[in-house]
Design a protein around this motif. Structure first.
Motif, PDB file in Angstrom:
ATOM      1  N   ALA A 185       0.810  -1.218   0.000  1.00  8.35           N
ATOM      2  CA  ALA A 185       0.000   0.000   0.000  1.00  8.35           C
ATOM      3  C   ALA A 185       0.844   1.269   0.000  1.00  8.35           C
ATOM      4  O   ALA A 185       0.467   2.276  -0.605  1.00  8.35           O
ATOM      5  N   VAL A 186       2.002   1.232   0.674  1.00  8.59           N
ATOM      6  CA  VAL A 186       2.800   2.454   0.806  1.00  8.59           C
ATOM      7  C   VAL A 186       3.921   2.544  -0.223  1.00  8.59           C
ATOM      8  O   VAL A 186       4.605   3.567  -0.302  1.00  8.59           O
ATOM      9  N   MET A 187       4.094   1.487  -1.010  1.00  3.87           N
ATOM     10  CA  MET A 187       5.169   1.480  -2.000  1.00  3.87           C
ATOM     11  C   MET A 187       4.606   1.326  -3.404  1.00  3.87           C
ATOM     12  O   MET A 187       3.542   0.741  -3.594  1.00  3.87           O
ATOM     13  N   THR A 188       5.344   1.822  -4.360  1.00  5.49           N
ATOM     14  CA  THR A 188       5.002   1.545  -5.748  1.00  5.49           C
ATOM     15  C   THR A 188       5.396   0.101  -6.055  1.00  5.49           C
ATOM     16  O   THR A 188       6.162  -0.525  -5.309  1.00  5.49           O
ATOM     17  N   ASP A 189       4.893  -0.424  -7.161  1.00  5.08           N
ATOM     18  CA  ASP A 189       5.267  -1.788  -7.553  1.00  5.08           C
ATOM     19  C   ASP A 189       6.782  -1.908  -7.736  1.00  5.08           C
ATOM     20  O   ASP A 189       7.379  -2.924  -7.377  1.00  5.08           O
ATOM     21  N   GLU A 190       7.388  -0.860  -8.281  1.00  5.47           N
ATOM     22  CA  GLU A 190       8.828  -0.889  -8.513  1.00  5.47           C
ATOM     23  C   GLU A 190       9.603  -0.932  -7.196  1.00  5.47           C
ATOM     24  O   GLU A 190      10.563  -1.692  -7.039  1.00  5.47           O
ATOM     25  N   GLN A 191       9.159  -0.142  -6.208  1.00  5.53           N
ATOM     26  CA  GLN A 191       9.824  -0.138  -4.902  1.00  5.53           C
ATOM     27  C   GLN A 191       9.646  -1.475  -4.183  1.00  5.53           C
ATOM     28  O   GLN A 191      10.579  -1.995  -3.583  1.00  5.53           O
ATOM     29  N   PHE A 192       8.425  -2.003  -4.263  1.00  7.32           N
ATOM     30  CA  PHE A 192       8.145  -3.270  -3.597  1.00  7.32           C
ATOM     31  C   PHE A 192       8.994  -4.393  -4.183  1.00  7.32           C
ATOM     32  O   PHE A 192       9.566  -5.206  -3.447  1.00  7.32           O
ATOM     33  N   MET A 193       9.085  -4.448  -5.510  1.00 10.43           N
ATOM     34  CA  MET A 193       9.860  -5.495  -6.159  1.00 10.43           C
ATOM     35  C   MET A 193      11.363  -5.280  -5.966  1.00 10.43           C
ATOM     36  O   MET A 193      12.140  -6.244  -5.932  1.00 10.43           O
ATOM     37  N   ALA A 194      11.789  -4.036  -5.804  1.00 10.49           N
ATOM     38  CA  ALA A 194      13.215  -3.732  -5.663  1.00 10.49           C
ATOM     39  C   ALA A 194      13.724  -4.075  -4.265  1.00 10.49           C
ATOM     40  O   ALA A 194      14.781  -4.697  -4.112  1.00 10.49           O
ATOM     41  N   TYR A 195      12.971  -3.660  -3.223  1.00  6.17           N
ATOM     42  CA  TYR A 195      13.476  -3.901  -1.864  1.00  6.17           C
ATOM     43  C   TYR A 195      12.372  -4.136  -0.819  1.00  6.17           C
ATOM     44  O   TYR A 195      12.636  -4.696   0.249  1.00  6.17           O
ATOM     45  N   GLY A 196      11.141  -3.739  -1.127  1.00  4.66           N
ATOM     46  CA  GLY A 196      10.078  -3.849  -0.127  1.00  4.66           C
ATOM     47  C   GLY A 196       9.806  -5.271   0.337  1.00  4.66           C
ATOM     48  O   GLY A 196       9.542  -5.515   1.523  1.00  4.66           O
ATOM     49  N   TRP A 197       9.887  -6.226  -0.597  1.00  6.14           N
ATOM     50  CA  TRP A 197       9.609  -7.623  -0.247  1.00  6.14           C
ATOM     51  C   TRP A 197      10.602  -8.179   0.751  1.00  6.14           C
ATOM     52  O   TRP A 197      10.322  -9.168   1.460  1.00  6.14           O
ATOM     53  N   ARG A 198      11.785  -7.548   0.870  1.00  9.33           N
ATOM     54  CA  ARG A 198      12.822  -8.044   1.775  1.00  9.33           C
ATOM     55  C   ARG A 198      12.520  -7.747   3.244  1.00  9.33           C
ATOM     56  O   ARG A 198      13.023  -8.436   4.149  1.00  9.33           O
ATOM     57  N   ILE A 199      11.735  -6.719   3.501  1.00 11.54           N
ATOM     58  CA  ILE A 199      11.525  -6.239   4.875  1.00 11.54           C
ATOM     59  C   ILE A 199      10.977  -7.320   5.808  1.00 11.54           C
ATOM     60  O   ILE A 199      11.483  -7.497   6.926  1.00 11.54           O
ATOM     61  N   PRO A 200       9.926  -8.101   5.428  1.00  8.39           N
ATOM     62  CA  PRO A 200       9.450  -9.145   6.337  1.00  8.39           C
ATOM     63  C   PRO A 200      10.524 -10.175   6.687  1.00  8.39           C
ATOM     64  O   PRO A 200      10.591 -10.642   7.831  1.00  8.39           O
TER      65      PRO A 200
END
Length: 465
Positions: A185-200
């Protein structure tokens, strides 16, 4: 006061009700959070990052194949951790399983994608190895947490206390998926695929530290202390288990089967099916945008629900999973594990046969299906922490319950998503065959329960082979 009574009193004063419940709950919550973080990423992220050159369906299948590696590792973990849990004690083994899962998950969060120069082969390979480590750890974690709860439970409360480690599954699922939804919700698809998925994956190390702190304060249970005092520690627990208790292993494996198939169909498969586009034009446009060839003959329609919306639907369903996990404990104590689970398993058979009525018409019907499926999941999963350990004597209890639980994962959980996708394709978008698959698994569980005697009133602390 006798020496035996003094030892028992010391154990009960150290392993208080609150400490035991929290320790078993926090551990399995962490383990399942890590496990589900991978499960969610295997649908949303890994097909694109680790299999960028495959077609959409092949990338998903490859990701699920690696997802299934953990289920191959779990029986190995059950043997490894079960051996030390029955020979050296539950406490140290539980600490080791938690460390293994935590480190493997943290390292997944550091992996570069296959699109990075020089990592085309190495990235998927390391993902497989770390996924194997996750499965290895979970293979030892569940049984240890179940024994932590049930071996410290008061008489006639094992099924109730046993539901607390089981609650780690829905809580871990909710935490992992809420975090993914918020990031989305807080990230763009590009941000999520670049590094957001790593956070959990990286954040899980904080929970691991908390879990280790709590578990290190525990002492061994009365059951294990008696095994040591009577000098009945099995030299090779696995050999003793299969030599003297192979029938219990087979029974436990099939008693758990329907639970595994139900869970992975209502989570991993429905997420794939629910978020898959329902129109061939949209699928063609998405393939063209990604620069991939589109095979219209291989296209199978899904529900076309937005990813974040379907995750919230899953989270709502898992709330029912948690509620009915708690409800199952007192019912399994009142009616007995066998009788209660026979009725629940019959309900899963009916649910499977009506699967296509819920997963097919649209969003509303799918939500009803998720709620019903997770309600049944809570009712069948809750008593497993009591019935599986009760099948075995204390000196092989860790190994026996762990091997049964994880052999079932190989035949139940590992192929579930893969088979379901294949059946969905064979049905050209219909999910009716997926439901039949679930019903068959539930029938096998029903037969196993029917042939197994009630375990509620079996000796537990004094049961040393």
């Amino acid at each position: 006061m006798s020496t035996s009574s003094a030892v028992t009193e010391t154990i009960h004063s150290a392993n208080t009700r609150g400490r035991v419940i929290f320790s078993s709950l926090i551990g399995t919550t962490i383990e399942f959070f890590d496990f589900y973080a991978y499960a969610t990423a295997s649908v949303l992220v890994f097909p694109k990052l680790f299999f960028p050159h495959a077609s959409d369906i092949n990338a998903i299948l490859s990701s699920f194949a690696i997802f299934g590696v953990a289920f191959v590792a779990r029986p190995v973990g059950s043997v490894l951790f079960g051996h030390f849990g029955d020979r050296l004690g539950r406490k140290g083994t539980l600490v080791a399983s938690l460390l293994t899962m935590g480190l493997a998950t943290f390292l997944i969060g550091l992996l570069p994608p296959a699109t990075t120069a020089g990592w085309v082969v190495l990235a998927p390979l390391l993902l497989v190895l770390l996924r194997f480590a996750q499965g290895l750890a979970l293979g030892g974690e569940w049984s240890g947490a179940a024994l932590l709860a049930t071996e410290n439970a008061p008489a006639n409360r094992r099924a109730v206390w046993g539901t607390f480690p089981q609650l780690g599954a829905p809580i871990g699922f909710i935490l992992a998926n809420v975090l993914f939804v918020l990031l989305d919700a807080v990230m763009t698809d590009e941000q999520f695929m670049a590094y957001g998925w790593r956070i959990p994956f990286l954040a899980s190390i904080i929970m691991v530290a908390i879990g280790l702190y709590v578990r290190l304060k525990l002492v061994e249970s009365v059951s294990f202390q008696k095994v040591v005092q009577e000098e009945k520690v099995a030299k090779v627990p696995l050999a003793a288990t299969f030599k003297h208790h192979w029938r219990a292993v087979i029974a436990g494996t099939f008693i758990m089967l329907a639970t595994y198939v139900l869970f992975y169909l209502t989570t991993s498969f429905t997420l794939t099916y629910g978020t898959a586009t329902g129109k061939v034009e949209a699928a063609r446009a998405a393939a063209e945008k990604a620069g991939k060839p589109f095979n219209e003959a291989a296209f199978v329609p899904g529900l076309g629900i937005e990813r974040s919306e379907f995750l919230w639907m899953l989270i709502l369903g898992v709330v029912f999973f948690g509620i009915f996990t708690v409800v199952s404990g007192p019912l399994a104590e009142k009616y007995g594990r066998r009788k209660f689970l026979l009725w629940v398993t019959a309900g899963i058979v009916v649910f499977g046969l009506t699967w296509g009525l819920m997963f097919g018409p649209g969003k509303g019907a799918a939500l009803v299906g998720l709620i019903l499926g997770f309600t049944l999941m809570g009712l069948t999963f809750g008593p497993m922490a009591a019935i599986l350990p009760e099948l075995f004597p204390a000196n092989v209890r860790y190994t026996g319950s762990a091997v049964s639980y994880n052999l079932s994962s190989v035949i139940g959980a590992a192929p579930a998503s893969f088979v379901a996708i294949a059946l969905w394709q064979a049905g050209k978008g219909s999910t009716m065959l997926v439901g039949v698959y679930l019903a068959v698994a539930a029938l096998l569980t029903f037969v196993a329960l029917w042939l197994t005697k009630e375990t509620k009133d079996r000796a537990f602390e004094e049961n040393v082979a």
